[in-house]
Design an enzyme around this catalytic site. Structure first.
Site, short mmCIF file in Angstrom:
data_model
loop_
_atom_site.label_atom_id
_atom_site.label_comp_id
_atom_site.label_asym_id
_atom_site.label_seq_id
_atom_site.Cartn_x
_atom_site.Cartn_y
_atom_site.Cartn_z
N ASP A 278 -2.20 10.64 -4.33
CA ASP A 278 -2.90 11.71 -5.04
C ASP A 278 -3.58 12.69 -4.12
OD1 ASP A 278 -4.93 9.77 -4.18
OD2 ASP A 278 -6.32 11.01 -5.34
N ARG B 218 -0.20 12.02 -8.72
CA ARG B 218 0.32 10.66 -8.54
C ARG B 218 1.64 10.46 -9.26
NH1 ARG B 218 -3.67 7.32 -6.23
NH2 ARG B 218 -5.79 7.75 -6.86
N GLU C 10 0.85 -1.19 0.00
CA GLU C 10 0.00 0.00 0.00
C GLU C 10 0.88 1.24 0.00
OE1 GLU C 10 -2.35 1.59 -0.78
OE2 GLU C 10 -3.98 1.65 0.66
N ASP C 11 0.33 2.35 -0.49
CA ASP C 11 1.13 3.58 -0.51
C ASP C 11 1.38 4.12 0.89
OD1 ASP C 11 -1.57 4.27 -0.12
OD2 ASP C 11 -1.65 5.71 -1.77
N ASP D 150 -2.21 5.22 7.32
CA ASP D 150 -2.60 6.48 7.96
C ASP D 150 -3.40 6.15 9.23
OD1 ASP D 150 -3.09 9.20 8.31
OD2 ASP D 150 -4.66 9.31 6.82
N LYS E 170 2.23 7.04 8.70
CA LYS E 170 1.87 8.27 9.42
C LYS E 170 1.33 7.85 10.78
CE LYS E 170 -0.39 11.38 6.39
NZ LYS E 170 -1.67 12.02 5.97
#
Ligand code: XMP
Ligand code: MG
Length: 183
Positions: A159, A165, A99-100, A103, A131
Site C-alpha cells: 500500500d 493494495r 511478508e510482502d 526492504d 529491495k
C-alpha cells in the site's frame, strides 16, 4: 485500475501469478513430509500469502501477526512494534514467515529474532519482493519472488497510505502522488 497513478508497471498480474506458482512448487518440494505453520505478516502479505498457500500441496496451518514501522509515509521509522501476536505456539514447528517486501530489514530482523526465541524447529522467510539496495540489517529471505530496485512500489498487498493494495499488478507509484500529499 488506478494506472494513472503509476510511474511504471514492474510486474503484470500474469507475471506475479507465474512467479508465485514457481515459489509454491519450491516450497512444496522443500517441506515434503512436513506440515509447516505459515505465518503471514499483516496487512501487506495477505494477497501474496493467499495466492501462495492455495498452490502449496502440504498439510499446512496458517497464522498471522502484525507489526508496524512505516505509518503513512514511504520512509521506515526504524522502530518495530508487534501489534498483533500469533495465536499458535510455534515451539518445535516448521515456521514459514511470509511478508510482502524485504526492504531495510528492520521489521523482519526484529520479528525473526522474536520468533527464533520461541524455539521453532525451523524458521524460513518468504517474501514477494526484495529491495536489497536499502538493506541495513544482515537478513536474507529464503524465498524471493522478485528482486526490485530502490523505488516505492504498490499493489498485490502493498500500500501507500492504505491504498492500492488491491491492484492486481506491482507498480512504481508516481512520486507526485505522495509528494503532493506529504510536502
Ligand atoms: P523494512 O524497512 O522494515 O520494511 O524492511 C518492511 C515493511 O515496509 C513496507 N515497505 C513498503 N511498502 N511499498 C510499500 O507499499 C514499498 O516499496 C515498501 N518498502 C517497504 C512494507 O510494509 C514492509 O512490510
Ligand atoms: Mg508490511
Amino acid at each position: 485500475m488506478m494506472e494513472q497513478d503509476m510511474e511504471q508497471i514492474l510486474f503484470t498480474q500474469a507475471q506475479v501469478a507465474g512467479r508465485i506458482r514457481e515459489m509454491a512448487r519450491e516450497i512444496t518440494r522443500d517441506y515434503a513430509g512436513k506440515a509447516p505453520l505459515v505465518v503471514g505478516i499483516l496487512r501487506g502479505s495477505f494477497i501474496f500469502m493467499a495466492d501462495l498457500v492455495r498452490q502449496v500441496e502440504l498439510p499446512l496451518c496458517l497464522d498471522f501477526m502484525s507489526a508496524s514501522s512505516y505509518g503513512a509515509g514511504t520512509v521506515s521509522s526504524g522502530k518495530v512494534n508487534i501489534r498483533l501476536d500469533l495465536q499458535e505456539d510455534i515451539a518445535g514447528r516448521d515456521v514459514l514467515l511470509v511478508e510482502d517486501i524485504l526492504d531495510t530489514g528492520n521489521t523482519l530482523s526484529k520479528l525473526v529474532a522474536e520468533l527464533q526465541a520461541r524455539g521453532p524447529a525451523s524458521l524460513k522467510l518468504c517474501v514477494l519482493l526484495d529491495k536489497p539496495d536499502r538493506r541495513t540489517k544482515p537478513i536474507q529471505a529464503d524465498y524471493v519472488g522478485f528482486t526490485i530496485p530502490d523505488a516505492f512500489v504498490v499493489g498485490c498487498g502493498l500500500d501507500y497510505d492504505q491504498r492500492y493494495r488491491n491492484l492486481p499488478y506491482i507498480g512504481i507509484l508516481k512520486p507526485s502522488v505522495y509528494e503532493s500529499e506529504n510536502p
